[in-house]
Design an enzyme around this catalytic site. Structure first.
Site, short mmCIF file in Angstrom:
data_model
loop_
_atom_site.label_atom_id
_atom_site.label_comp_id
_atom_site.label_asym_id
_atom_site.label_seq_id
_atom_site.Cartn_x
_atom_site.Cartn_y
_atom_site.Cartn_z
N GLU A 1 -7.89 3.72 6.39
CA GLU A 1 -7.68 5.14 6.05
C GLU A 1 -8.13 5.42 4.62
O GLU A 1 -8.70 6.47 4.34
CB GLU A 1 -6.21 5.50 6.26
CG GLU A 1 -5.84 5.53 7.74
CD GLU A 1 -4.37 5.74 7.97
OE1 GLU A 1 -3.55 4.90 7.50
OE2 GLU A 1 -4.00 6.73 8.62
N GLU B 1 -1.86 0.12 14.01
CA GLU B 1 -0.48 0.57 13.85
C GLU B 1 0.31 0.55 15.16
O GLU B 1 1.52 0.36 15.17
CB GLU B 1 -0.45 1.98 13.25
CG GLU B 1 -0.78 2.02 11.77
CD GLU B 1 -2.28 2.09 11.50
OE1 GLU B 1 -3.09 1.80 12.40
OE2 GLU B 1 -2.62 2.45 10.36
N1 T1G Z 1 2.16 -5.63 4.78
C1 T1G Z 1 2.86 -6.61 4.17
N2 T1G Z 1 2.60 -7.93 4.32
C2 T1G Z 1 1.56 -8.25 5.13
C3 T1G Z 1 0.78 -7.27 5.80
C4 T1G Z 1 1.12 -5.91 5.59
N3 T1G Z 1 0.41 -4.92 6.15
N4 T1G Z 1 -0.18 -7.93 6.52
C5 T1G Z 1 0.01 -9.24 6.31
N5 T1G Z 1 1.05 -9.44 5.48
C6 T1G Z 1 1.53 -10.73 4.97
C7 T1G Z 1 2.12 -11.59 6.06
O1 T1G Z 1 3.48 -11.26 6.26
C8 T1G Z 1 1.93 -12.97 5.47
O2 T1G Z 1 2.93 -13.12 4.46
C9 T1G Z 1 0.59 -12.87 4.75
O3 T1G Z 1 0.39 -11.46 4.51
C10 T1G Z 1 -0.57 -13.41 5.56
O4 T1G Z 1 -0.50 -12.75 6.83
C11 T1G Z 1 0.00 4.16 6.77
C12 T1G Z 1 1.41 2.70 8.49
C13 T1G Z 1 -4.28 -9.05 7.88
C14 T1G Z 1 -5.10 -9.96 10.07
O5 T1G Z 1 -0.78 -4.02 10.92
O6 T1G Z 1 -2.75 -8.28 11.13
O7 T1G Z 1 -1.13 0.60 7.39
O8 T1G Z 1 3.98 -15.17 5.41
O9 T1G Z 1 -0.12 -14.85 8.17
O10 T1G Z 1 -3.24 -14.74 10.01
O11 T1G Z 1 -1.41 4.18 8.61
O12 T1G Z 1 -1.75 -10.32 8.51
O13 T1G Z 1 2.27 -15.34 3.59
O14 T1G Z 1 4.55 -14.38 3.10
O15 T1G Z 1 -0.84 -12.67 9.27
O16 T1G Z 1 -4.82 -14.42 8.01
C15 T1G Z 1 -1.27 -1.86 9.34
C16 T1G Z 1 -1.02 -6.59 9.73
C17 T1G Z 1 -0.01 -1.73 8.57
C18 T1G Z 1 -2.11 -5.52 9.67
C19 T1G Z 1 -4.22 -11.48 8.29
N6 T1G Z 1 -1.85 -3.18 9.16
N7 T1G Z 1 -1.51 -7.87 9.27
O17 T1G Z 1 -3.87 -12.46 9.24
O18 T1G Z 1 -2.44 -13.96 7.78
S1 T1G Z 1 0.79 -0.19 8.85
C20 T1G Z 1 -1.52 -4.18 9.98
C21 T1G Z 1 -2.33 -8.62 10.05
C22 T1G Z 1 -0.25 0.93 8.12
C23 T1G Z 1 -0.81 3.31 7.69
C24 T1G Z 1 -0.01 2.36 8.51
C25 T1G Z 1 -2.66 -9.99 9.51
C26 T1G Z 1 -4.08 -10.10 8.94
P1 T1G Z 1 3.47 -14.60 4.11
P2 T1G Z 1 -0.91 -13.59 8.12
P3 T1G Z 1 -3.64 -13.98 8.80
#
Ligand code: T1G
Length: 648
Positions: free
Chosen positions: A103, A123
């Site tokens: 976004e 999301e």
């Molecule tokens: N927020 C906070 N922490 C996050 C995070 C996030 N969005 N994504 C990953 N982490 C942390 C995770 O907990 C872990 O922490 C570390 O990063 C590595 O993650 C307004 C509302 C990016 C593909 O849904 O899909 O934006 O365990 O083990 O396998 O419209 O993380 O190391 O302490 O998964 O290499 C939308 C979610 C949010 C993406 C990487 N975004 N993340 O995968 O590593 S809502 C998502 C993922 C949003 C807006 C809306 C995956 C990854 P720790 P990991 P990975």
């Protein structure tokens, strides 16, 4: 500094550095807003690029902030600020641009990405919808249908696909920053492109309506996919301003929806399971070559999973014919991955070259880790581990894939029990994400750390378990399967129980699942345990009778149900058998509602989970939720049997 600004001649470079995934925390939002204002105010600057440090572009809003009141600047307002002003911005994308990250990129005038990048609005996987204008900008930029596909699937698209959709303006090789600077120099004196919110890409309304109807229907009780469909409708039917307001309203409602709370719980719980205190700071042993003992369904699947993760694999079988069958099973899986475009021909050929087999354990002399997946018989397994002791190097790690045999006993039969662990894969092993890492009383931290590292390399969700009958998942499933046997003796019928479980959100009910897996497996186990079963414990013998009748399920054309052309129908023979069993045991049958059925199943799950926690078999309630969601079909948007119990 999570956001820093430097310039190269008249191009500003805004760098975000907020490890591990550059999630948009409050500090990032404030830093980006300050950077935009700095660029607008500096007469020497003509354009700006937004780039991220470390391994990925912004992976989304910081989900950890969702349970606290949002602080300004709010993300939707930041995106509007980025797309406003006089100077063009270029988003330079690597890794994954997801959610709020995409976004923010949509608030820029241009987007370029390296070829390996992925872009998405996932999301819906968190029970949400994009909440910073993504539903409106994506729909208006690339057209409603592909926008709907991206948002309702929650799956990212490749940079190449994004370019074809018009989501990005260019792709580049790995030198992203210089490519972005060159791009900015090319456009800095050009008229700025029209804002996305003023556009509306063409779409086919009839085709879109069909997709919208299908999308809502597939939701199966989940709210966020339905909200995605509504947001896309709003994006094409409302003014941009009204559609943004409607999106915000939907997003705020979903953020406090129990389904989203459950999905965010599971998101973090899955990432916490392998953070085992006993191995903190303990390095895993290096693993390059993996031995797989047994080329049956599980062995062949595990071999495929290891090959796909880049390991060399040596398969051992007891004779040439079994070896050939086992290796061809694994190669068939790799061929299927190639056919489905999951791997390239070049990668496929590399994996085949990395795959060898032998009927002699001597071939395991260089194996760093060996996974045993032979017939579920203790004596056969002990013989395998004895052969491993003779053939393998002293520091090789040994793992058994047994579903329920006593791994402590297996470990004790080896020369060095400290290097023996359990790695309980779920079938199909190259697809199912759950892996139970069973830690014996004697396993050393290096063996456990190596199992965790292997799980990560395989892309698994690795949950540690202690040694007990069925570890975590199978033990809970055995308990609620017994409860379901009681329920059909007390008054329900298999179809009632299965319908209740499906309505609750399971992909199928426990009786349908037994017919699919085969009733004979559990029957053999019940017969093996008959001598030691507690005579006081209630025992329902209906399944035994079905097996004695040769009704093992789908594979024999009948089990709990009758099967014609793969379709299950209720069989009066089974109904009569159930009624007669109730009568024989003096039970007055009483019908029960779906809620009553599910209440008993959930109560059994929680009781068994409490015992598993008390015995120290599982490290936490969250780990048990992760197992049930990822290995047993528990609906993800309900968070797991224990999370549900905590609901206010
Ligand atoms: N927020 C906070 N922490 C996050 C995070 C996030 N969005 N994504 C990953 N982490 C942390 C995770 O907990 C872990 O922490 C570390 O990063 C590595 O993650 C307004 C509302 C990016 C593909 O849904 O899909 O934006 O365990 O083990 O396998 O419209 O993380 O190391 O302490 O998964 O290499 C939308 C979610 C949010 C993406 C990487 N975004 N993340 O995968 O590593 S809502 C998502 C993922 C949003 C807006 C809306 C995956 C990854 P720790 P990991 P990975």
């Amino acid at each position: 500094m999570v956001v820093s600004v430097r310039s190269v001649q008249d191009v500003a470079i805004v760098t975000i550095e907020n490890p591990p995934v550059n999630a948009i925390s409050h500090a990032v939002r404030q830093g980006l807003l300050d950077a935009k204002q700095q660029i607008e105010a500096d007469p020497a600057i003509k354009a700006g690029i937004i780039v991220c440090a470390d391994r990925t572009f912004i992976a989304g809003a910081d989900i950890r902030e969702f349970n606290t009141p949002p602080k300004e600047p709010h993300l939707p307002d930041l995106v509007i600020a980025l797309e406003g002003g006089k100077k063009p911005l270029v988003a330079a994308i690597h890794g994954t641009a997801l959610g709020g990250g995409l976004e923010i990129a949509l608030g820029c005038d241009y987007r370029i990405a390296i070829n390996s990048a992925k872009l998405g609005l996932p999301e819906v996987n968190l029970g949400l919808i994009p909440g910073a204008g993504g539903t409106v900008r994506l729909t208006r930029l690339i057209s409603a249908e592909p926008a709907l596909d991206i948002m309702i699937s929650g799956k990212p698209v490749s940079a190449d696909r994004a370019k074809n959709l018009g989501l990005i303006d260019a792709t580049c090789d790995d030198d992203l920053q210089n490519s972005a600077i060159a791009f900015a120099n090319r456009i800095k004196d050009e008229p700025r492109p029209s804002q996305i919110l003023t556009r509306m890409a063409d779409y086919d309304r009839a085709a879109l309506d069909k997709k919208l109807t299908a999308g809502a229907a597939k939701a199966r009780g989940q709210n966020s996919p339905v909200a995605v469909c509504q947001a896309v409708r709003n994006a094409i039917e409302m003014s941009a301003h009204d559609a943004l307001a409607a999106e915000r309203k939907l997003f705020v409602e979903l953020k406090s929806d129990p389904q989203s709370l459950a999905l965010r719980h599971i998101f973090f719980a899955e990432r916490a399971t392998s953070k085992i205190s006993a191995i903190k700071g303990v390095p895993a042993a290096p693993v390059n070559q993996i031995g797989i003992i047994g080329g049956g369904t599980m062995g062949a699947g595990i071999a495929a999973a290891c090959l796909l993760a880049g390991f060399d694999v040596v398969m051992i079988e007891r004779n040439d014919e079994a070896l050939a069958q086992g290796m061809s099973r694994t190669k068939a899986t790799l061929a299927n991955s190639l056919k489905r475009g999951l791997i390239t021909q070049a990668k496929h050929d590399r994996l085949i070259a990395a795959f060898t087999g032998s009927i002699s354990y001597i071939a395991l002399a260089d194996a760093d880790l060996v996974i045993e997946a032979v017939f579920e018989d203790m004596e056969i397994k002990k013989a395998v581990f004895d052969a491993l002791d003779q053939a393998c190097k002293a520091d090789a790690i040994f793992a058994t894939n047994t579903s329920y045999l006593d791994i402590d006993e297996i470990a004790q039969s080896t020369i060095n029990p400290t290097r023996v662990i359990g790695l309980h894969f779920f079938s199909p092993a190259h697809i199912m994400k759950l892996l139970e890492l069973v830690t014996t009383k004697t396993a050393n931290p290096t063996a456990i750390a190596t199992g965790v590292a292997l799980g990560k390399r395989l892309g698994k969700i690795t949950v540690p378990s202690g040694v007990c009958d069925g570890f975590i998942g199978n033990r809970i499933m055995s308990a609620y399967r017994r409860t379901c046997d009681y329920l059909i003796e007390d008054g329900a019928l298999p179809a009632d129980v299965d319908a209740a479980m499906r309505d609750f959100g399971f992909p199928m009910g426990i009786f349908e699942m037994q017919d699919l897996a085969g009733l004979d497996i559990a029957w053999a186990m019940r017969k093996r345990r008959a001598a030691t079963r507690d005579p006081q414990e209630r025992y329902v013998d209906i399944a035994d009778t079905l097996c004695e009748m040769g009704r093992f399920g789908r594979k024999t054309g009948s089990g709990w149900y009758q099967y014609e052309n793969g379709k299950a129908t209720i069989d009066p023979t089974v109904t009569d058998l159930i009624l007669q069993t109730s009568a024989r045991n003096g039970i007055t049958r009483a019908s029960m509602t779906a809620d009553e059925i599910m209440a008993q199943i959930l109560a059994t799950m929680r009781t068994e989970a409490a015992a598993i926690l008390d015995e120290g078999i599982a490290n936490s309630a969250d780990d048990i939720d992760v197992v049930m969601v990822n290995g047993y079909g528990f609906p993800r948007w309900k968070g797991g049997p224990l999370f549900m119990a905590l609901k206010p």
